[in-house]
Design a protein around this motif. Structure first.
Motif, PDB file in Angstrom:
ATOM      1  N   ASP A 168       0.714  19.060   6.860  1.00 29.40           N
ATOM      2  CA  ASP A 168      -0.585  18.513   6.494  1.00 29.40           C
ATOM      3  C   ASP A 168      -1.605  19.615   6.217  1.00 29.40           C
ATOM      4  OD1 ASP A 168      -1.866  15.841   6.226  1.00 29.40           O
ATOM      5  OD2 ASP A 168      -3.276  16.672   7.674  1.00 29.40           O
ATOM      6  N   LEU A 169      -1.534  20.706   6.981  1.00 31.76           N
ATOM      7  CA  LEU A 169      -2.450  21.821   6.761  1.00 31.76           C
ATOM      8  C   LEU A 169      -2.215  22.463   5.390  1.00 31.76           C
ATOM      9  CD1 LEU A 169      -4.646  23.717   7.820  1.00 31.76           C
ATOM     10  CD2 LEU A 169      -2.839  25.125   8.839  1.00 31.76           C
ATOM     11  N   VAL A 170      -0.955  22.743   5.077  1.00 26.74           N
ATOM     12  CA  VAL A 170      -0.630  23.349   3.775  1.00 26.74           C
ATOM     13  C   VAL A 170      -1.033  22.406   2.642  1.00 26.74           C
ATOM     14  CG1 VAL A 170       1.238  24.183   2.290  1.00 26.74           C
ATOM     15  CG2 VAL A 170       1.236  24.753   4.724  1.00 26.74           C
ATOM     16  N   LYS A 171      -0.786  21.118   2.824  1.00 24.22           N
ATOM     17  CA  LYS A 171      -1.140  20.123   1.802  1.00 24.22           C
ATOM     18  C   LYS A 171      -2.643  20.139   1.524  1.00 24.22           C
ATOM     19  CE  LYS A 171      -1.425  15.133   1.096  1.00 24.22           C
ATOM     20  NZ  LYS A 171      -2.926  15.168   1.079  1.00 24.22           N
ATOM     21  N   ASN A 172      -3.440  20.112   2.585  1.00 26.81           N
ATOM     22  CA  ASN A 172      -4.888  20.044   2.402  1.00 26.81           C
ATOM     23  C   ASN A 172      -5.482  21.352   1.894  1.00 26.81           C
ATOM     24  OD1 ASN A 172      -5.974  17.303   3.307  1.00 26.81           O
ATOM     25  ND2 ASN A 172      -4.650  17.810   5.024  1.00 26.81           N
ATOM     26  N   VAL A 173      -4.933  22.486   2.338  1.00 27.88           N
ATOM     27  CA  VAL A 173      -5.414  23.777   1.845  1.00 27.88           C
ATOM     28  C   VAL A 173      -5.096  23.920   0.355  1.00 27.88           C
ATOM     29  CG1 VAL A 173      -5.074  26.274   1.979  1.00 27.88           C
ATOM     30  CG2 VAL A 173      -5.348  24.951   4.072  1.00 27.88           C
ATOM     31  N   SER A 174      -3.931  23.424  -0.060  1.00 28.25           N
ATOM     32  CA  SER A 174      -3.585  23.439  -1.488  1.00 28.25           C
ATOM     33  C   SER A 174      -4.460  22.466  -2.266  1.00 28.25           C
ATOM     34  CB  SER A 174      -2.109  23.069  -1.683  1.00 28.25           C
ATOM     35  OG  SER A 174      -1.262  23.986  -1.029  1.00 28.25           O
ATOM     36  N   ASP A 175      -4.700  21.311  -1.681  1.00 29.26           N
ATOM     37  CA  ASP A 175      -5.416  20.241  -2.370  1.00 29.26           C
ATOM     38  C   ASP A 175      -6.891  20.563  -2.569  1.00 29.26           C
ATOM     39  OD1 ASP A 175      -4.967  17.354  -3.313  1.00 29.26           O
ATOM     40  OD2 ASP A 175      -6.770  17.147  -2.086  1.00 29.26           O
ATOM     41  N   ILE A 176      -7.488  21.280  -1.627  1.00 32.04           N
ATOM     42  CA  ILE A 176      -8.938  21.467  -1.663  1.00 32.04           C
ATOM     43  C   ILE A 176      -9.400  22.263  -2.882  1.00 32.04           C
ATOM     44  CG2 ILE A 176      -9.076  23.632  -0.340  1.00 32.04           C
ATOM     45  CD1 ILE A 176     -11.469  22.355   1.161  1.00 32.04           C
ATOM     46  N   TRP A 177      -8.490  23.071  -3.451  1.00 31.76           N
ATOM     47  CA  TRP A 177      -8.865  23.852  -4.637  1.00 31.76           C
ATOM     48  C   TRP A 177      -9.070  22.983  -5.870  1.00 31.76           C
ATOM     49  CZ3 TRP A 177     -10.674  28.477  -3.946  1.00 31.76           C
ATOM     50  CH2 TRP A 177     -10.270  29.194  -2.820  1.00 31.76           C
ATOM     51  N   ALA A 212       6.157  13.683   0.368  1.00 31.03           N
ATOM     52  CA  ALA A 212       7.050  13.857   1.520  1.00 31.03           C
ATOM     53  C   ALA A 212       6.526  13.114   2.743  1.00 31.03           C
ATOM     54  CB  ALA A 212       7.217  15.342   1.841  1.00 31.03           C
ATOM     55  N   THR A 213       5.183  13.126   2.933  1.00 28.02           N
ATOM     56  CA  THR A 213       4.619  12.434   4.098  1.00 28.02           C
ATOM     57  C   THR A 213       4.713  10.918   3.974  1.00 28.02           C
ATOM     58  OG1 THR A 213       2.384  12.442   3.140  1.00 28.02           O
ATOM     59  CG2 THR A 213       2.985  14.310   4.528  1.00 28.02           C
ATOM     60  N   ILE A 214       4.823  10.438   2.733  1.00 29.18           N
ATOM     61  CA  ILE A 214       4.942   8.989   2.530  1.00 29.18           C
ATOM     62  C   ILE A 214       6.383   8.523   2.714  1.00 29.18           C
ATOM     63  CG2 ILE A 214       4.778   7.149   0.792  1.00 29.18           C
ATOM     64  CD1 ILE A 214       2.359   8.703  -0.353  1.00 29.18           C
ATOM     65  N   TRP A 215       7.337   9.250   2.106  1.00 24.46           N
ATOM     66  CA  TRP A 215       8.728   8.820   2.132  1.00 24.46           C
ATOM     67  C   TRP A 215       9.479   9.296   3.365  1.00 24.46           C
ATOM     68  CZ3 TRP A 215       8.827   4.937  -0.727  1.00 24.46           C
ATOM     69  CH2 TRP A 215       8.189   4.912  -1.966  1.00 24.46           C
ATOM     70  N   GLN A 216       8.964  10.326   4.061  1.00 23.28           N
ATOM     71  CA  GLN A 216       9.569  10.785   5.302  1.00 23.28           C
ATOM     72  C   GLN A 216       8.540  10.637   6.403  1.00 23.28           C
ATOM     73  OE1 GLN A 216      11.495  14.638   5.038  1.00 23.28           O
ATOM     74  NE2 GLN A 216      11.916  14.354   2.874  1.00 23.28           N
ATOM     75  N   LYS A 217       8.617   9.549   7.120  1.00 23.07           N
ATOM     76  CA  LYS A 217       7.600   9.215   8.084  1.00 23.07           C
ATOM     77  C   LYS A 217       7.476  10.261   9.204  1.00 23.07           C
ATOM     78  CE  LYS A 217       6.416   5.403   6.094  1.00 23.07           C
ATOM     79  NZ  LYS A 217       5.125   5.328   5.398  1.00 23.07           N
ATOM     80  N   SER A 270       0.828  -1.205   0.000  1.00 20.23           N
ATOM     81  CA  SER A 270       0.000   0.000   0.000  1.00 20.23           C
ATOM     82  C   SER A 270       0.853   1.243   0.000  1.00 20.23           C
ATOM     83  CB  SER A 270      -0.917  -0.014   1.241  1.00 20.23           C
ATOM     84  OG  SER A 270      -1.624   1.182   1.333  1.00 20.23           O
ATOM     85  N   THR A 271       1.900   1.242   0.839  1.00 15.99           N
ATOM     86  CA  THR A 271       2.803   2.383   0.883  1.00 15.99           C
ATOM     87  C   THR A 271       3.508   2.572  -0.448  1.00 15.99           C
ATOM     88  OG1 THR A 271       3.164   2.023   3.249  1.00 15.99           O
ATOM     89  CG2 THR A 271       4.779   3.365   2.102  1.00 15.99           C
ATOM     90  N   GLY A 272       3.898   1.439  -1.081  1.00 13.07           N
ATOM     91  CA  GLY A 272       4.573   1.520  -2.370  1.00 13.07           C
ATOM     92  C   GLY A 272       3.685   2.118  -3.443  1.00 13.07           C
ATOM     93  N   SER A 273       2.427   1.639  -3.541  1.00 12.25           N
ATOM     94  CA  SER A 273       1.508   2.169  -4.547  1.00 12.25           C
ATOM     95  C   SER A 273       1.158   3.619  -4.247  1.00 12.25           C
ATOM     96  CB  SER A 273       0.235   1.318  -4.607  1.00 12.25           C
ATOM     97  OG  SER A 273      -0.465   1.356  -3.378  1.00 12.25           O
ATOM     98  N   SER A 274       1.045   3.962  -2.957  1.00 12.84           N
ATOM     99  CA  SER A 274       0.755   5.348  -2.582  1.00 12.84           C
ATOM    100  C   SER A 274       1.918   6.259  -2.955  1.00 12.84           C
ATOM    101  CB  SER A 274       0.484   5.447  -1.077  1.00 12.84           C
ATOM    102  OG  SER A 274      -0.661   4.719  -0.711  1.00 12.84           O
ATOM    103  N   GLY A 275       3.139   5.750  -2.762  1.00 12.82           N
ATOM    104  CA  GLY A 275       4.318   6.533  -3.117  1.00 12.82           C
ATOM    105  C   GLY A 275       4.399   6.780  -4.612  1.00 12.82           C
TER     106      GLY A 275
END
Length: 224
Positions: free
Chosen positions: A177-186, A215-220, A5-10
């Motif tokens: 995570d906040l910056v990621k989601n604020v960027s993503d929501i658009w 970054a959140t996937i490869w840097q835990k 799962s981590t591999g496919s997500s990455g």
């Protein structure tokens, strides 16, 4: 299963970086008057990457529903409902993406525009729940930091800015995570037709979101 799962997500996140970077590039080249044929090739490459990402999302709906079955038992009610509703929405979004993929492959026939619209709404709701959750956690961390500072008489005179800096240094994952989601929501806001953003804006927001997602996937240490 977790490793796969981590591999496919990455891979999915890396494809996302490429997809939205290419969109940003072709938008810029088109604005600069580059060859329409070359721009069209980049658009086709972006479309292929988008379809490939839907292939890597196969099975994600089950993964998110299993996650929702776990998060429903979280004690904190705000975290319980925001995380669980986000995971259910993501599961339904990925299910729609899978149906769209089957339609593109000719396995089933349906209105592709309609399924994309439905998927975008689930995506938007998931992002909203993620922003509520991370904002709540940041507020909780700030309140705890203020309590620590007030209990320390030698360092009781702290500004709100310095408090936020302390929290950011201790929990960078929350702010990432906040910056990621604020960027993503658009992205779902645009694709669902609630607003009309330029391809360049979509490409920029998608690139930022995808880079932080990778970054959140490869840097835990950056994963919430």
């Amino acid at each position: 299963v977790s490793t796969q799962s981590t591999g496919s997500s990455g891979i999915n996140a890396e494809y996302g970086v490429l997809q939205y970077s290419i969109q940003l590039i072709w938008w810029y080249l088109e604005k600069q008057g580059f060859s329409p044929e070359y721009v069209e090739q980049l658009k086709q490459l972006q479309s292929s990457l988008s379809l490939a990402r839907k292939y890597f999302s196969l099975g994600k709906s089950v993964e998110h529903m299993c996650g929702a079955a776990v998060s429903i038992h979280i004690n904190d009610p705000i975290l319980r409902y925001s995380i669980t509703l986000s995971r259910i929405s993501s599961a339904l979004q990925f299910l729609c993406d899978n149906i769209y993929l089957f339609s593109k492959l000719g396995i089933i026939r349906l209105d592709q525009g309609n399924i994309v619209s439905i998927s975008s709404k689930f995506w938007l709701y998931a992002d909203l729940m993620n922003i509520i959750r991370v904002s709540y956690e940041i507020r909780h961390e700030i309140n705890e930091q203020i309590d620590r500072q007030e209990s320390n008489l030698k360092h009781s005179n702290h500004s709100f800015y310095s408090t936020c800096r302390c929290v950011m240094s201790r929990r960078p994952d929350l702010f990432v995570d906040l910056v990621k989601n604020v960027s993503d929501i658009w992205l779902p806001i645009n694709s669902s037709g609630l607003t009309r953003l330029s391809p360049g804006t979509v490409g920029f927001c998608g690139t930022v979101s995808s880079v932080l997602g990778a970054a959140t996937i490869w840097q835990k240490s950056r994963k919430l």
